[in-house]
Design a protein around this motif. Structure first.
Motif, mmCIF file in Angstrom:
data_model
loop_
_atom_site.group_PDB
_atom_site.id
_atom_site.type_symbol
_atom_site.label_atom_id
_atom_site.label_comp_id
_atom_site.label_asym_id
_atom_site.label_seq_id
_atom_site.Cartn_x
_atom_site.Cartn_y
_atom_site.Cartn_z
ATOM 1 N N ASN A 306 34.184 36.054 30.605
ATOM 2 C CA ASN A 306 35.023 36.176 31.730
ATOM 3 C C ASN A 306 36.159 35.128 31.670
ATOM 4 O O ASN A 306 35.814 34.139 32.359
ATOM 5 N N SER A 307 37.233 35.667 31.038
ATOM 6 C CA SER A 307 38.355 34.784 31.152
ATOM 7 C C SER A 307 38.995 34.471 32.384
ATOM 8 O O SER A 307 39.993 33.829 32.457
ATOM 9 N N LYS A 308 38.642 35.100 33.586
ATOM 10 C CA LYS A 308 39.458 35.071 34.774
ATOM 11 C C LYS A 308 39.108 33.842 35.425
ATOM 12 O O LYS A 308 39.831 33.150 36.077
ATOM 13 N N VAL A 309 37.850 33.223 35.299
ATOM 14 C CA VAL A 309 37.305 32.117 35.924
ATOM 15 C C VAL A 309 37.660 30.747 35.198
ATOM 16 O O VAL A 309 37.281 30.553 33.983
ATOM 17 N N TRP A 310 38.487 30.050 35.794
ATOM 18 C CA TRP A 310 38.924 28.878 35.117
ATOM 19 C C TRP A 310 37.812 27.618 35.268
ATOM 20 O O TRP A 310 37.731 26.933 34.299
ATOM 21 N N VAL A 311 37.386 27.650 36.587
ATOM 22 C CA VAL A 311 36.490 26.488 36.852
ATOM 23 C C VAL A 311 35.129 27.394 37.581
ATOM 24 O O VAL A 311 35.349 27.813 38.708
ATOM 25 N N SER A 312 34.194 27.306 37.117
ATOM 26 C CA SER A 312 32.872 27.966 37.446
ATOM 27 C C SER A 312 32.082 27.239 38.443
ATOM 28 O O SER A 312 32.223 25.884 38.714
ATOM 29 N N LYS A 313 31.349 28.009 39.375
ATOM 30 C CA LYS A 313 30.495 27.117 40.257
ATOM 31 C C LYS A 313 29.521 26.324 39.524
ATOM 32 O O LYS A 313 29.075 25.229 39.828
ATOM 33 N N LYS A 314 29.038 26.855 38.299
ATOM 34 C CA LYS A 314 28.039 25.940 37.363
ATOM 35 C C LYS A 314 28.776 24.716 37.027
ATOM 36 O O LYS A 314 28.335 23.605 36.749
ATOM 37 N N GLY A 344 33.009 34.940 48.266
ATOM 38 C CA GLY A 344 31.645 35.693 49.016
ATOM 39 C C GLY A 344 30.438 35.215 48.210
ATOM 40 O O GLY A 344 29.445 35.689 48.367
ATOM 41 N N GLY A 345 30.510 34.158 47.323
ATOM 42 C CA GLY A 345 29.490 33.665 46.601
ATOM 43 C C GLY A 345 29.532 33.793 45.133
ATOM 44 O O GLY A 345 29.043 33.210 44.564
ATOM 45 N N GLU A 346 30.615 34.635 44.788
ATOM 46 C CA GLU A 346 31.126 34.792 43.446
ATOM 47 C C GLU A 346 31.895 33.663 43.021
ATOM 48 O O GLU A 346 32.612 33.129 43.620
ATOM 49 N N ASP A 347 31.981 33.542 41.557
ATOM 50 C CA ASP A 347 32.893 32.647 41.010
ATOM 51 C C ASP A 347 34.325 32.903 41.265
ATOM 52 O O ASP A 347 34.604 34.183 41.495
ATOM 53 N N ILE A 348 35.267 31.917 41.462
ATOM 54 C CA ILE A 348 36.569 32.141 41.849
ATOM 55 C C ILE A 348 37.642 32.266 40.781
ATOM 56 O O ILE A 348 37.531 31.374 39.668
ATOM 57 N N ALA A 349 38.428 33.077 40.685
ATOM 58 C CA ALA A 349 39.251 33.413 39.804
ATOM 59 C C ALA A 349 40.288 32.595 39.638
ATOM 60 O O ALA A 349 40.987 32.250 40.659
ATOM 61 N N GLY A 350 40.865 32.223 38.280
ATOM 62 C CA GLY A 350 42.429 31.674 38.419
ATOM 63 C C GLY A 350 42.372 30.256 39.002
ATOM 64 O O GLY A 350 41.465 29.629 39.149
ATOM 65 N N ASP A 351 43.657 29.707 39.292
ATOM 66 C CA ASP A 351 43.850 28.697 39.928
ATOM 67 C C ASP A 351 43.424 28.528 41.785
ATOM 68 O O ASP A 351 43.798 27.236 42.115
ATOM 69 N N ASP A 406 44.909 27.254 32.451
ATOM 70 C CA ASP A 406 43.827 27.460 31.923
ATOM 71 C C ASP A 406 43.986 27.554 30.284
ATOM 72 O O ASP A 406 45.120 27.676 29.843
ATOM 73 N N GLY A 407 42.790 27.334 29.667
ATOM 74 C CA GLY A 407 42.688 27.475 28.226
ATOM 75 C C GLY A 407 42.595 29.242 27.740
ATOM 76 O O GLY A 407 41.807 29.588 28.748
ATOM 77 N N LYS A 408 42.869 29.401 26.459
ATOM 78 C CA LYS A 408 42.559 30.808 25.922
ATOM 79 C C LYS A 408 41.557 30.741 24.692
ATOM 80 O O LYS A 408 41.923 29.759 23.824
ATOM 81 N N LEU A 409 41.058 31.758 24.565
ATOM 82 C CA LEU A 409 40.384 31.805 23.385
ATOM 83 C C LEU A 409 41.110 32.923 22.495
ATOM 84 O O LEU A 409 42.202 33.610 22.868
ATOM 85 N N ARG A 410 40.924 32.965 21.148
ATOM 86 C CA ARG A 410 41.787 33.962 20.337
ATOM 87 C C ARG A 410 41.691 35.512 20.799
ATOM 88 O O ARG A 410 42.634 36.211 20.728
ATOM 89 N N LYS A 411 40.559 35.791 21.395
ATOM 90 C CA LYS A 411 40.370 36.936 21.883
ATOM 91 C C LYS A 411 41.138 37.301 23.319
ATOM 92 O O LYS A 411 41.290 38.729 23.574
ATOM 93 N N ASP A 412 41.733 36.245 23.922
ATOM 94 C CA ASP A 412 42.252 36.372 25.030
ATOM 95 C C ASP A 412 43.960 36.599 24.656
ATOM 96 O O ASP A 412 44.693 37.053 25.704
ATOM 97 N N TRP A 548 45.198 35.713 33.630
ATOM 98 C CA TRP A 548 43.568 35.733 34.432
ATOM 99 C C TRP A 548 43.443 37.020 35.426
ATOM 100 O O TRP A 548 42.293 37.119 35.602
ATOM 101 N N ALA A 549 44.337 37.566 35.620
ATOM 102 C CA ALA A 549 44.149 38.834 36.542
ATOM 103 C C ALA A 549 44.837 40.062 35.954
ATOM 104 O O ALA A 549 45.859 40.234 36.442
ATOM 105 N N PRO A 550 44.199 40.670 35.074
ATOM 106 C CA PRO A 550 44.652 42.030 34.409
ATOM 107 C C PRO A 550 45.106 43.073 35.433
ATOM 108 O O PRO A 550 46.015 43.797 35.309
ATOM 109 N N GLU A 551 44.275 43.141 36.468
ATOM 110 C CA GLU A 551 44.603 44.143 37.396
ATOM 111 C C GLU A 551 45.734 43.873 38.394
ATOM 112 O O GLU A 551 46.433 44.693 38.840
#
Length: 594
Positions: A306-314, A344-351, A406-412, A548-551
């Motif tokens: 999930n490349s949307k999440v820059w900083v996860s809760k973990k 709402g409890g989920e990881d937050i996308a982007g900055d 945010d950083g990117k992998l080659r797949k991104d 980070w937000a394709p939609e």
């Protein structure tokens, strides 16, 4: 005195000539009509948007009260101050916001046309170039014209920076007075542009390289036979005149004023908030913490899935485990995911996570005192740095462009390419640009204060959330005219791009084979390459950030790529001017009495 009277008399005689009167009437007509479109435009704002529209209104109101940017909070030093200063100056001059914005666009378009005066002597072509910039669709579309937000200043400011640099380049070996004026203009507009947004860095390379080239040209301007391969011999023959020395000093002036502006803003913030920072979100200790959190490997496969999440809760939990300072606000960080409007409890996308993190710190009684808050984040920064050195934390293996991005992998990367394609369509083909009937949102009292600040009434499009409108606001006449102009640009774009392609080809061939105009063609080619590279840097940077937000691809690329339009239009205009430089054409149109 007699000479002055004679020059004035000659000017009046020329002005009375029918052709000159026609030129003047056309020029005034185009300018006044554009000013009316700006003054009558359906402006709107959202005073519930505390991080955007409402924030800049509040900045302006506090400055007018003499409180600088107001009381210290999570938003006080989060964004640039130029846009609010623009609204303050407009208010002080007793001008409506629409008139001030119109004047700024007129100024930018005028400077763009005048910059090319050494290459083009034909007034009708200069008027065409002036009009092309003045009625640019991006300055008529809602996001960059009628929304009370900083994006409205981005386009004319970028246009002014590039125009002043190009104007200075074409006057680099001329008289001193024009050189002073163009250097002064560039030095004033660049710091103002720099603090409209926080992503102004992309224009820094072309400014730096351009001034280095101008600097070098000034050094060797007394050696008409100078060639790069004979540089050692040429250096030995260098001798400076007073004019050259002044020009060389002026090449540094834009940087001097930029760094002086930084110093002034830091001193202001030190005095009012106890922190010598211009922006405490992207720089300072919080900026460093953001960088370390973005790069942290959270020990899961989320980064790859999930490349949307820059900083996860973990990742935040791992940071808390090695940072006692961050652990001290763990309960507030938990609130981000359990009870806050951010998640709402989920990881937050982007900055967005960083705005949430600042809110969490504010709940723990930070962001009331700037010095105390900076000390807190400095402690977190130090503890995270120590954990990285000890191997307690590891970095993700990604590609990074900026410190707090945010950083990117080659797949991104293919996704970044898709965003670039979308941005290109908006910038070149004016995709989906329009002006409509947007509503103003906000409490009645706040709307009244905004009206007083902007000297503009929102009564025609204000939406009272407690008493909803039964009918939506109608598209006003000025908006309808603006949309027709935008459509006209769209319709002629394919033909226009064909002319520009021909012009670029002429410049390329001329820079290789022309003898009489070799210097001119090579100078134009150099400018074109610089603009193309700058636009590429800009488009990659925006696409990288937004992907980070394709939609939301289309919405983001429309909102964030407006600054690319004046760069693209300058590329097109320079290519068009290449056609005008053909000797067979130039001889006919660049007459002395034209």
């Amino acid at each position: 005195m007699q000479t002055l009277k004679s020059d004035t008399g000659n000017s009046l005689k020329k002005l009375k000539q029918p052709i000159n009167l026609i030129v003047l009437v056309v020029l005034i007509g185009l300018t006044v009509f554009r000013l009316v479109l700006s003054a009558k435009a359906p402006y709107f704002t959202n005073l519930f948007a505390g991080y955007d529209d409402q924030l800049f209104i509040r900045y302006s109101e506090e400055i007018l009260k003499g409180n600088w940017l107001g009381e210290y909070s999570t938003t006080t030093l989060s964004k640039g101050v130029s846009y609010s200063l623009f609204m303050v100056w407009s208010n002080k001059l007793h001008l409506s916001y629409g008139v001030s914005l119109g004047i700024f666009n007129i100024l930018a378009s005028s400077i763009a046309a005048i910059a090319l005066r050494p290459l083009i002597h034909n007034r009708w072509i200069l008027i065409f170039i002036y009009t092309f910039f003045l009625y640019s669709p991006v300055t008529l579309t809602s996001e960059y014209s009628t929304r009370i937000y900083r994006n409205t200043l981005v386009v004319p400011a970028v246009l002014l920076v590039i125009s002043c640099l190009i104007g200075l380049y074409f006057r680099r070996n001329g008289k001193l007075r024009p050189f002073i004026l163009w250097s002064g203009g560039l030095s004033l507009i660049f710091p103002f542009y720099w603090y409209i947004r926080e992503d102004s860095l992309w224009l820094f390379p072309i400014l730096t390289v351009g001034l280095v080239i101008i600097f070098g040209s000034v050094i060797f301007e007394n050696n008409p036979n100078f060639k790069l391969k004979n540089i050692r011999t040429a250096i030995k023959k260098i001798h400076f005149t007073k004019q050259q020395v002044v020009k060389l000093i002026l090449c540094f002036l834009p940087f001097v004023l930029l760094f002086s502006t930084v110093k002034v803003l830091k001193n202001m913030n030190q005095e009012h908030y106890g922190v010598a920072l211009v922006n405490d979100r992207t720089s300072g200790a919080f900026g460093n913490v953001s960088k370390q959190l973005i790069r942290m490997d959270d020990g899961t496969e989320l980064n790859e899935k999930n490349s949307k999440v820059w900083v996860s809760k973990k990742a935040l939990e791992k940071a808390e485990a090695v940072s006692p300072a961050l652990k001290s606000i763990a309960r507030n960080i938990e609130w981000i995911y359990k009870g806050s409007p951010w998640s709402g409890g989920e990881d937050i996308a982007g900055d967005i996570i960083f705005w949430a993190l600042r809110d969490a710190a504010a709940q723990a009684d930070y962001y009331k005192d700037g010095k105390k808050t900076e000390e807190f984040w400095s402690k977190v920064d130090s503890e995270l740095s120590s954990a990285y050195k000890k191997g307690q934390l590891k970095q993700k293996k990604e590609i990074y462009l900026t410190a707090t991005g945010d950083g990117k992998l080659r797949k991104d990367l293919p996704l970044v390419g898709e965003f670039m394609k979308s941005g290109f369509d908006y910038n070149v083909f004016y995709k989906n640009y329009s002006q409509g009937a947007d509503v103003t949102l906000g409490p009645k009292d706040d709307v009244g204060k905004a009206e007083k600040l902007l000297k503009h009434s929102f009564k025609e499009n204000w939406q009272d959330i407690n008493l909803p409108r039964t009918e939506s606001p109608k598209v006003v006449k000025s908006a309808k005219i603006s949309n027709r102009i935008i459509q006209l640009y769209r319709d002629i774009t394919p033909v226009w791009l064909g002319f520009c392609a021909l012009g670029f080809l002429i410049i390329l061939i001329g820079s290789l084979f022309s003898k009489a105009q070799l210097k001119t063609f090579r100078g134009m080619l150099l400018i074109l390459l610089g603009l193309v590279l700058s636009y590429l840097i800009f488009l990659i940077g925006v696409s990288w950030f937004c992907s980070w937000a394709p939609e939301r691809k289309d919405m983001f690329m429309m909102i964030y790529t407006g600054a690319g339009v004046p760069v693209v239009q300058w590329i097109e205009v320079m290519a068009f001017v290449g056609i005008v430089q053909l000797p067979i054409i130039a001889k006919k149109i660049n007459k002395k009495n034209s």
